[in-house]
Design a protein around this motif. Structure first.
Motif, mmCIF file in Angstrom:
data_model
loop_
_atom_site.group_PDB
_atom_site.id
_atom_site.type_symbol
_atom_site.label_atom_id
_atom_site.label_comp_id
_atom_site.label_asym_id
_atom_site.label_seq_id
_atom_site.Cartn_x
_atom_site.Cartn_y
_atom_site.Cartn_z
ATOM 1 N N ALA A 1 0.919 -1.190 0.052
ATOM 2 C CA ALA A 1 -0.261 -0.206 0.035
ATOM 3 C C ALA A 1 0.722 1.130 0.180
ATOM 4 C CB ALA A 1 -1.023 0.189 1.072
ATOM 5 N N VAL A 2 1.064 1.908 -1.407
ATOM 6 C CA VAL A 2 2.012 3.112 -1.392
ATOM 7 C C VAL A 2 1.255 4.307 -1.081
ATOM 8 C CG1 VAL A 2 3.776 4.304 -2.805
ATOM 9 C CG2 VAL A 2 3.270 1.641 -3.130
ATOM 10 N N SER A 3 1.695 5.007 0.118
ATOM 11 C CA SER A 3 0.903 6.160 0.352
ATOM 12 C C SER A 3 1.054 7.301 -0.668
ATOM 13 C CB SER A 3 1.571 6.528 1.735
ATOM 14 O OG SER A 3 1.360 7.854 2.037
ATOM 15 N N ARG B 1 6.174 1.436 -7.067
ATOM 16 C CA ARG B 1 6.479 2.866 -7.292
ATOM 17 C C ARG B 1 7.648 3.545 -6.629
ATOM 18 N NH1 ARG B 1 4.133 7.520 -6.133
ATOM 19 N NH2 ARG B 1 2.590 6.577 -4.778
ATOM 20 N N THR B 2 7.832 3.356 -5.211
ATOM 21 C CA THR B 2 8.652 3.890 -4.391
ATOM 22 C C THR B 2 9.980 2.976 -3.941
ATOM 23 O OG1 THR B 2 7.612 3.359 -2.190
ATOM 24 C CG2 THR B 2 6.956 5.515 -3.703
ATOM 25 N N ASN B 3 10.811 3.600 -3.400
ATOM 26 C CA ASN B 3 12.065 3.041 -2.794
ATOM 27 C C ASN B 3 11.769 2.385 -1.447
ATOM 28 O OD1 ASN B 3 13.685 3.396 -4.943
ATOM 29 N ND2 ASN B 3 14.475 5.273 -4.255
ATOM 30 N N VAL B 4 10.600 2.995 -0.960
ATOM 31 C CA VAL B 4 10.228 2.605 0.450
ATOM 32 C C VAL B 4 9.437 1.294 0.274
ATOM 33 C CG1 VAL B 4 8.586 3.002 2.668
ATOM 34 C CG2 VAL B 4 10.262 4.928 1.754
ATOM 35 N N ALA C 1 11.146 -6.381 -0.222
ATOM 36 C CA ALA C 1 12.691 -7.300 -0.279
ATOM 37 C C ALA C 1 12.662 -7.621 1.108
ATOM 38 C CB ALA C 1 13.382 -6.486 -0.992
ATOM 39 N N THR C 2 12.468 -6.767 2.232
ATOM 40 C CA THR C 2 12.914 -7.228 3.444
ATOM 41 C C THR C 2 11.936 -8.405 4.010
ATOM 42 O OG1 THR C 2 13.578 -4.915 4.047
ATOM 43 C CG2 THR C 2 12.988 -6.577 5.759
ATOM 44 N N ASN C 3 10.565 -8.171 3.642
ATOM 45 C CA ASN C 3 9.490 -9.042 3.764
ATOM 46 C C ASN C 3 9.888 -10.752 3.351
ATOM 47 O OD1 ASN C 3 6.410 -7.234 4.024
ATOM 48 N ND2 ASN C 3 8.170 -7.409 5.446
ATOM 49 N N TRP C 4 10.344 -10.823 2.174
ATOM 50 C CA TRP C 4 10.692 -11.752 1.339
ATOM 51 C C TRP C 4 11.753 -12.471 2.024
ATOM 52 C CZ3 TRP C 4 10.577 -9.364 -4.188
ATOM 53 C CH2 TRP C 4 8.780 -9.446 -4.708
ATOM 54 N N LEU C 5 12.704 -11.661 2.374
ATOM 55 C CA LEU C 5 14.012 -12.134 3.081
ATOM 56 C C LEU C 5 13.429 -12.859 4.528
ATOM 57 C CD1 LEU C 5 16.913 -12.717 3.083
ATOM 58 C CD2 LEU C 5 17.121 -10.294 4.084
ATOM 59 N N LEU C 6 12.933 -12.125 5.407
ATOM 60 C CA LEU C 6 12.401 -12.429 6.597
ATOM 61 C C LEU C 6 11.619 -13.553 6.166
ATOM 62 C CD1 LEU C 6 11.568 -9.330 8.556
ATOM 63 C CD2 LEU C 6 13.601 -10.958 8.953
#
Length: 461
Positions: free
Chosen positions: A65-67, A396-399, A405-410
């Motif tokens: 969900a990109v703000s 769309r955003t780097n955030v 990417a962090t969720n996939w890794l975890l």
């Protein structure tokens, strides 16, 4: 230039198409050329293709969900609410705000990108007992629900109830249904070692579709590969079958089978937003009939794109071919329509939308996937790398990219904790409770409101 005389550009919808259009308008228009307004019931852009991974807990809801309010650079005015009617003659869009007020929003140019809603049929009990997979809330709710079924089955001493709790039915053999069944099956399979009292043989997933093939757009070979992956995992894939009726604790298939279950997930396609029906304009299978420049014939300053518009597919030689309702096209149409709005504003020629499809990716969870980038058929880990690489790059955003990417890794390293939030635990919600398709006005109601006296204070719904 006096702000009163600036042209008013109204963009309806904050999906791929709407947000892509707004961001390009902001970059290419000078502040004194036009006022830009965005109508959206949510203050974020949802990356829909990753919803199954939210439902399975691989990704958190915030990841996709990109703000829309994160950056201070953007000057677009956001109206929190939903467009429920458009009067093309009066150039008025009726908006129901989140405070339940009706507001007339006038425009000089309007970009219609309201997206789509879940397609349902007149099947007894469907909307009352099925879950959808179209919104962020639905994905999060389904995750809670599936884990609660494991908890309830584990706590039950009734063999019949336990068996019903552990059967799950997904209707729809397209991308959404296939990925949903695959990802949630991985979730329940991974949970088995956390529930030692549950018999693994009782956990059964059913994927059914009325079509004769699974994901026919992928071609026969990749479709069969995906089907084989699911069957190897124990998913019962039934084609040429649909739902005859649905109840609170069982589902009847059209082939006569009765499956005891408390989980029916409906992903059998989408239709254009009900907003389109309020206009009285020509449609093609429910989508607005537009030109290759994404303009609505006979109506000056009206543009439409995305799931709600039948945009001619100029990259294909087929007569009457229209662009499929995919994120790939919506993102590019958003930029193209922004350029055409600017061209119309500056009295310059408009350009037709042309995009050759780059291919398709289907993430089946874990190391399983099937992909067809640029016509090249891939399976397994290579397909998974392509699928996740494509989704990651499209955020769309780097955030958002960092979170995903962090969720996939975890998830790859630590697995899932099978935690449910428990929201709405005492008030079950189903498909009809999430998309609010009954809030739209009729064409007559829209016309009466648009032609009535100006009401700057807005009237209550």
């Amino acid at each position: 230039m006096d702000t009163v005389t600036r042209p008013r550009i109204l963009v309806v919808g904050a999906g791929f198409a709407g947000v892509g259009c707004v961001r390009r308008l902001e970059r290419k228009l000078s502040p004194d050329e036009a006022d830009v307004t965005l109508v959206s019931p949510t203050s974020y852009q949802l990356y829909l293709p990753l919803l199954p991974q939210v439902a399975s807990g691989v990704l958190t809801p915030q990841s996709i969900a990109v703000s829309l309010r994160r950056s201070k650079r953007y000057r677009t005015r956001i109206i929190p609410g939903g467009a429920i009617g458009v009067d093309l003659k009066s150039k008025v869009c009726v908006v129901r705000t989140i405070t339940d007020q009706l507001v007339n929003e006038r425009y000089d140019y309007i970009v219609l990108a309201p997206g789509s809603v879940t397609r349902t049929f007149d099947i007894p009990g469907l909307t009352e007992h099925a879950f959808g997979m179209k919104t962020l809330a639905e994905a999060a709710y389904i995750r809670d629900h599936v884990i609660s079924q494991l908890d309830l089955a584990d706590a039950s001493s009734d063999p019949a109830e336990r068996a019903a709790r552990l059967q799950f039915v997904v209707v729809g053999g397209g991308y959404a249904g296939t990925e949903t069944a695959a990802c949630l099956q991985k979730l329940t399979h991974a949970a088995l070692h956390r529930y030692p009292n549950l018999d693994p043989k009782l956990i059964k997933w059913h994927l059914i579709d009325i079509a004769p093939k699974l994901m026919p757009e992928l071609g026969d070979k990749l479709g069969r590969s995906a089907q084989e992956v699911l069957r190897r995992r124990g998913v019962d894939v039934s084609l040429g079958v649909s739902i005859e009726k649905a109840g609170p604790a069982e589902v009847t298939f059209t082939d006569g089978r009765v499956v005891p279950t408390h989980t029916l997930i409906w992903t059998a396609g989408v239709v254009a937003s009900p907003l389109i029906a309020t206009m009285g304009a020509e449609t093609v299978r429910g989508r607005l009939a537009v030109t290759a420049e994404m303009t609505l014939p006979g109506h000056d300053g009206v543009f439409a794109l995305g799931d709600a518009a039948a945009v001619p597919d100029k990259a294909k030689d087929e007569e009457g071919a229209v662009c499929p309702p995919t994120a790939q096209h919506a993102m590019r149409q958003g930029k193209a329509v922004a350029d055409n709005v600017i061209a119309a504003l500056r009295s310059e020629p408009l350009r037709p939308y042309v995009h050759k499809d780059l291919g398709l990716v289907v993430d089946l969870g874990g190391k399983d996937a099937v992909s067809k980038p640029l016509g090249i058929e891939l399976r397994g880990l290579p397909a998974q790398v392509v699928a996740r690489g494509y989704h990651w790059s499209a955020l769309r955003t780097n955030v958002a990219k960092t979170r995903v990417a962090t969720n996939w890794l975890l998830n790859a390293l630590a697995g899932d904790d099978f935690v449910r939030t428990g929201f709405q635990s005492r008030k079950p919600a189903r498909l009809k409770d999430f998309e609010y398709t009954d809030t739209y006005l009729t064409p007559e109601q829209v016309r009466a409101r648009a032609e009535g006296p100006e009401d700057p204070g807005a009237s209550p719904a």
